[in-house]
Motif scaffolding. Structure first.
Motif, PDB file in Angstrom:
ATOM      1  N   LEU A 286       0.815  -1.217   0.000  1.00  0.00           N
ATOM      2  CA  LEU A 286       0.000   0.000   0.000  1.00  0.00           C
ATOM      3  C   LEU A 286       0.848   1.266   0.000  1.00  0.00           C
ATOM      4  O   LEU A 286       0.397   2.330  -0.426  1.00  0.00           O
ATOM      5  CB  LEU A 286      -0.973  -0.003   1.179  1.00  0.00           C
ATOM      6  CG  LEU A 286      -0.427   0.000   2.606  1.00  0.00           C
ATOM      7  CD1 LEU A 286      -0.108   1.401   3.095  1.00  0.00           C
ATOM      8  CD2 LEU A 286      -1.412  -0.656   3.552  1.00  0.00           C
ATOM      9  N   GLY A 303      -8.323   1.838   2.655  1.00  0.00           N
ATOM     10  CA  GLY A 303      -7.395   1.203   3.586  1.00  0.00           C
ATOM     11  C   GLY A 303      -8.236   0.576   4.683  1.00  0.00           C
ATOM     12  O   GLY A 303      -8.356   1.121   5.777  1.00  0.00           O
ATOM     13  N   LEU A 322      -1.394   6.467   0.228  1.00  0.00           N
ATOM     14  CA  LEU A 322      -2.714   6.063  -0.246  1.00  0.00           C
ATOM     15  C   LEU A 322      -3.424   7.205  -0.978  1.00  0.00           C
ATOM     16  O   LEU A 322      -4.168   6.983  -1.938  1.00  0.00           O
ATOM     17  CB  LEU A 322      -3.574   5.603   0.932  1.00  0.00           C
ATOM     18  CG  LEU A 322      -3.145   4.307   1.632  1.00  0.00           C
ATOM     19  CD1 LEU A 322      -4.029   4.049   2.848  1.00  0.00           C
ATOM     20  CD2 LEU A 322      -3.199   3.125   0.681  1.00  0.00           C
TER      21      LEU A 322
END
Length: 404
Positions: A286, A303, A322
């Motif tokens: 991520l 997330g 993110l």
């Protein structure tokens, strides 16, 4: 106000003096009905496990000693309670000594309690103390305080969007969180290896337990339905970073969304591919999320409980990673554990397998500060209590934010 306010103290404050004064400054504003504070109340305020860095464990003897030391320095008054039992209470006068305006007082309070921070973080964490219009308003006050010698701007660290600021009333206490001796020097890469190994061992059992959980979670379905509606309207794809067994990405795919899930653990990706073939899954990190190949950005990045093993100090960098590939008007959606006095919970056994996992309960103020530092706005947050029937033991935090 005095004509020539002090720009510093004759002697620097020791770390425990900073904590006592910071706690008194905070509680004077947030709980005025309990102020001035008793010795017991002041000890509790100093040792809070939220909004404090580092977390301390002062006893009453130490707090009393520090209080008397500050009294001798003219920074604190010890008074008798006006009503009820005659009890000694503690009242700070640091704001009078330094002639602090309300905005300066709020920033200094949070710096005393939490150490160096960026303007965006400070603005969010000062909300209950003083309402700054925006991040720039907080930075303007910091620069005014710097001219008085109360604070200074630190050199920007690599990867930081903003420079941090610190107060100059004394040397900060070490803010490193206490960890178990055998993990004291563990690097994030080593932690990732532990997480990957743990989830690899439990992948099938974990998927059996969680893959069908959404029908029993009405709030989560409502939230995901909102995300799906936004994504469908945008015509862009969505990605779940840290997808586990894939059921959240699959829920979005069933709503007509072009959904992709990535996960650090290959065994989890295999579970997702086998159980939910209507979405796309791949192994990925991520923190290295990139834009989709056929669009200018993701309509939404999720997330969903994928930040729960990161230390608080890693949160801002992960949230920024993110948010970076979001399209204009794209949504960042986070789900985390929060609440409770114990910030880290350790598991040695899970689903009948031996593991070594730390679960971090992130503070709302920290999450909001990280989201705003990533350049996102229109922030919404929701908290719900644990669903006891599901065996939950922590409060849950859900955050939505939008890229302008």
């Amino acid at each position: 106000m005095t004509e020539t306010p002090l720009t510093s103290l004759p002697e620097p404050l020791a770390p425990e003096e900073q904590r006592v004064l910071g706690a008194l400054l905070e509680k004077q504003v947030t709980v005025p009905g309990s102020y001035p504070m008793t010795l017991s109340g002041l000890r509790t305020a100093c040792n809070q496990t939220s909004s404090r860095e580092p977390v301390t464990d002062y006893d009453e003897a130490l707090v009393e000693q520090v209080g008397r030391r500050l009294k001798d320095r003219g920074l604190l008054r010890i008074v008798w309670s006006d009503t009820g039992r005659r009890t000694l209470k503690y009242h700070q006068v640091l704001d009078e000594v330094l002639d602090l305006a309300s905005d300066e007082r709020a920033l200094l309070t949070v710096l005393l309690l939490r150490g160096p921070q960026a303007p965006g973080e400070l603005r969010t964490r000062c909300e209950r103390l003083h309402g700054f219009a925006d991040r720039q308003a907080a930075e303007d006050t910091l620069r005014r305080m710097a001219a008085r010698g109360l604070v200074e701007e630190l050199p920007r660290r690599r990867g930081d969007r903003d420079a941090r600021w610190r107060h100059l009333l004394g040397a900060p206490e070490d803010t490193a969180a206490p960890v178990e001796p055998d993990r004291a020097v563990e690097l994030p890469a080593d932690r990732d290896d532990r997480v990957r190994a743990a989830y690899g061992a439990i992948a099938a059992d974990y998927a059996d337990a969680l893959a069908a959980e959404l029908p029993g979670l009405p709030f989560e379905r409502w939230l995901l339905d909102r995300v799906a509606e936004h994504v469908v309207a945008s015509g862009r794809p969505v990605v779940e970073a840290g997808c586990g067994p894939g059921h959240v990405a699959a829920y979005l795919a069933a709503a007509g969304v072009d959904a992709t899930g990535i996960d650090l653990t290959p065994a989890m990706v295999e579970q997702a591919q086998a159980r939910f073939p209507d979405a796309t899954y791949a192994v990925g990190d991520l923190r290295r999320l990139v834009r989709p190949p056929a669009a200018d950005g993701w309509a939404a990045v999720l997330g969903w409980y994928s930040l729960i093993h990161l230390a608080p100090g890693e949160l801002a960098e992960a949230v920024s990673a993110l948010a970076r590939p979001l399209a204009a008007d794209g949504l960042l959606v986070l789900a985390l554990h929060t609440g409770g006095p114990q910030r880290v919970r350790h598991l040695d056994e899970w689903f009948g397998h031996e593991v070594a996992l730390d679960f971090v309960l992130h503070d709302l103020a920290d999450v909001r500060a990280a989201v705003e530092a990533a350049g996102l706005g229109d922030v919404e947050w929701y908290r719900r209590g644990p669903v006891v029937a599901r065996g939950e033991t922590t409060e849950r935090l859900y955050v939505l934010a939008r890229r302008a």
